[in-house]
Design an enzyme around this catalytic site. Structure first.
Site, PDB file in Angstrom:
ATOM      1  N   TYR A 182     -68.057 -13.109   0.181  1.00  0.00           N
ATOM      2  CA  TYR A 182     -68.380 -14.500  -0.147  1.00  0.00           C
ATOM      3  C   TYR A 182     -67.491 -15.450   0.633  1.00  0.00           C
ATOM      4  O   TYR A 182     -66.449 -15.078   1.181  1.00  0.00           O
ATOM      5  CB  TYR A 182     -68.266 -14.754  -1.653  1.00  0.00           C
ATOM      6  CG  TYR A 182     -66.855 -14.785  -2.206  1.00  0.00           C
ATOM      7  CD1 TYR A 182     -66.155 -15.985  -2.331  1.00  0.00           C
ATOM      8  CD2 TYR A 182     -66.224 -13.616  -2.612  1.00  0.00           C
ATOM      9  CE1 TYR A 182     -64.864 -16.017  -2.844  1.00  0.00           C
ATOM     10  CE2 TYR A 182     -64.937 -13.632  -3.134  1.00  0.00           C
ATOM     11  CZ  TYR A 182     -64.260 -14.835  -3.243  1.00  0.00           C
ATOM     12  OH  TYR A 182     -62.989 -14.860  -3.749  1.00  0.00           O
ATOM     13  N   CYS A 183     -67.946 -16.708   0.683  1.00  0.00           N
ATOM     14  CA  CYS A 183     -67.219 -17.770   1.379  1.00  0.00           C
ATOM     15  C   CYS A 183     -67.687 -19.091   0.768  1.00  0.00           C
ATOM     16  O   CYS A 183     -68.321 -19.105  -0.281  1.00  0.00           O
ATOM     17  CB  CYS A 183     -67.474 -17.713   2.885  1.00  0.00           C
ATOM     18  SG  CYS A 183     -69.234 -17.727   3.320  1.00  0.00           S
ATOM     19  N   THR A 184     -67.404 -20.197   1.422  1.00  0.00           N
ATOM     20  CA  THR A 184     -67.735 -21.496   0.838  1.00  0.00           C
ATOM     21  C   THR A 184     -69.241 -21.693   0.675  1.00  0.00           C
ATOM     22  O   THR A 184     -69.727 -21.987  -0.414  1.00  0.00           O
ATOM     23  CB  THR A 184     -67.163 -22.629   1.698  1.00  0.00           C
ATOM     24  OG1 THR A 184     -65.760 -22.436   1.847  1.00  0.00           O
ATOM     25  CG2 THR A 184     -67.423 -23.986   1.052  1.00  0.00           C
ATOM     26  N   CYS A 189     -69.650 -15.218   5.198  1.00  0.00           N
ATOM     27  CA  CYS A 189     -69.959 -13.949   4.541  1.00  0.00           C
ATOM     28  C   CYS A 189     -71.219 -13.318   5.113  1.00  0.00           C
ATOM     29  O   CYS A 189     -71.404 -12.102   5.006  1.00  0.00           O
ATOM     30  CB  CYS A 189     -70.027 -14.099   3.031  1.00  0.00           C
ATOM     31  SG  CYS A 189     -70.789 -15.589   2.385  1.00  0.00           S
TER      32      CYS A 189
END
Length: 263
Positions: A182-184, A189
């Site tokens: 995951y990321c922002t 991701c």
């Protein structure tokens, strides 16, 4: 309700005309008095815009008229003021720099998991096949410090180009687990999940839409703190409203000329 609509969105799609598109999009954004950042590369588009809702929606509608962007699904939040100081439109080598040319998301992506499904997996402690689920944060260390999923894996990278060697160093720790990167907003991701698949990890997913979509579609359970954003809001909470950062957390440039979590 606050008056300013903030959107973030990306799309991996071949853009051989990125330079010409830069001029077109800069003119459109200026005509609509929008502020933010648009990044273009041969691999796609990544943008963050703010302004009155009608202007923002008009810009997105014009983009969707191009078949390459017809399925854009921006993530939305609201603020009282415009959190960007100017409008930047730039052509880059990559819209999120990984320095790993074999990773081409436009040619195929790793499976994704919806926010609701991830929340359910975290609540029950395993995926639907009974396999242990771990979350892997692909953001920079200072972003993780602002907030992250509980018990997340954090390799303390300072730029995204450090992710491939970090993966090689820690790959054995992920074997036999279901890994959700995951990321922002989803862009990091997406590349990270493809790389993990290429490295032989079988049970890898990306969180669809990243943290911001998780906040938008769930109650934010199993996430501690806020989500760092690269504008004057600094961070948003599970309600997508501005949330304060701890005083000790470092301040990065307000409006980057590289994608969030600078490469």
């Amino acid at each position: 309700m606050s008056d300013i609509l903030n959107i973030s969105c990306y799309k991996f799609t071949p853009l051989p005309d990125a330079a010409a598109l830069r001029d077109t999009l800069a003119e459109r954004a200026q005509a609509l008095a929008l502020k933010g950042t648009i990044l273009l590369a041969e691999e796609g588009i990544n943008f963050f815009l703010a302004g009155p809702a009608q202007a923002v929606h008009s810009f997105v509608d014009q983009l969707r008229a191009d078949d390459r962007f017809a399925d854009l699904a921006p993530k939305e939040s609201w603020s009282d003021t415009v959190p960007f100081r100017k409008m930047l439109v730039k052509v880059k080598r990559e819209i999120i720099r990984m320095d790993h040319p074999t990773i081409r998301p436009a040619e195929g992506r790793a499976p994704s998991v919806s926010p609701a499904t991830l929340r359910r997996w975290l609540e029950q402690g395993h995926d639907d096949e009974g396999r242990e689920v771990v979350t892997l944060d692909t953001r920079n260390d200072f972003e993780v410090d602002a907030g992250a999923f509980k018990d997340t894996i954090d390799w303390r990278i300072t730029k995204f180009t450090e992710f491939p060697p970090a993966l090689r160093a820690h790959k054995a720790e992920l074997a036999d687990k279901t890994v959700v990167s995951y990321c922002t907003g989803g862009i990091r991701c997406e590349k990270a999940a493809i790389l993990m698949r290429d490295e032989g990890l079988e049970h890898v997913y990306q969180l669809e839409g990243g943290i911001l979509k998780y906040f938008e579609e769930t109650d934010g359970a199993f996430y501690d703190g806020g989500c760092f954003v690269f504008d004057e809001r600094r961070a948003v909470g599970a309600d997508l409203a501005i949330t304060p950062l701890a005083p000790a957390e470092p301040l990065e440039p307000i409006q980057p000329t590289s994608p969030p979590g600078k490469a």
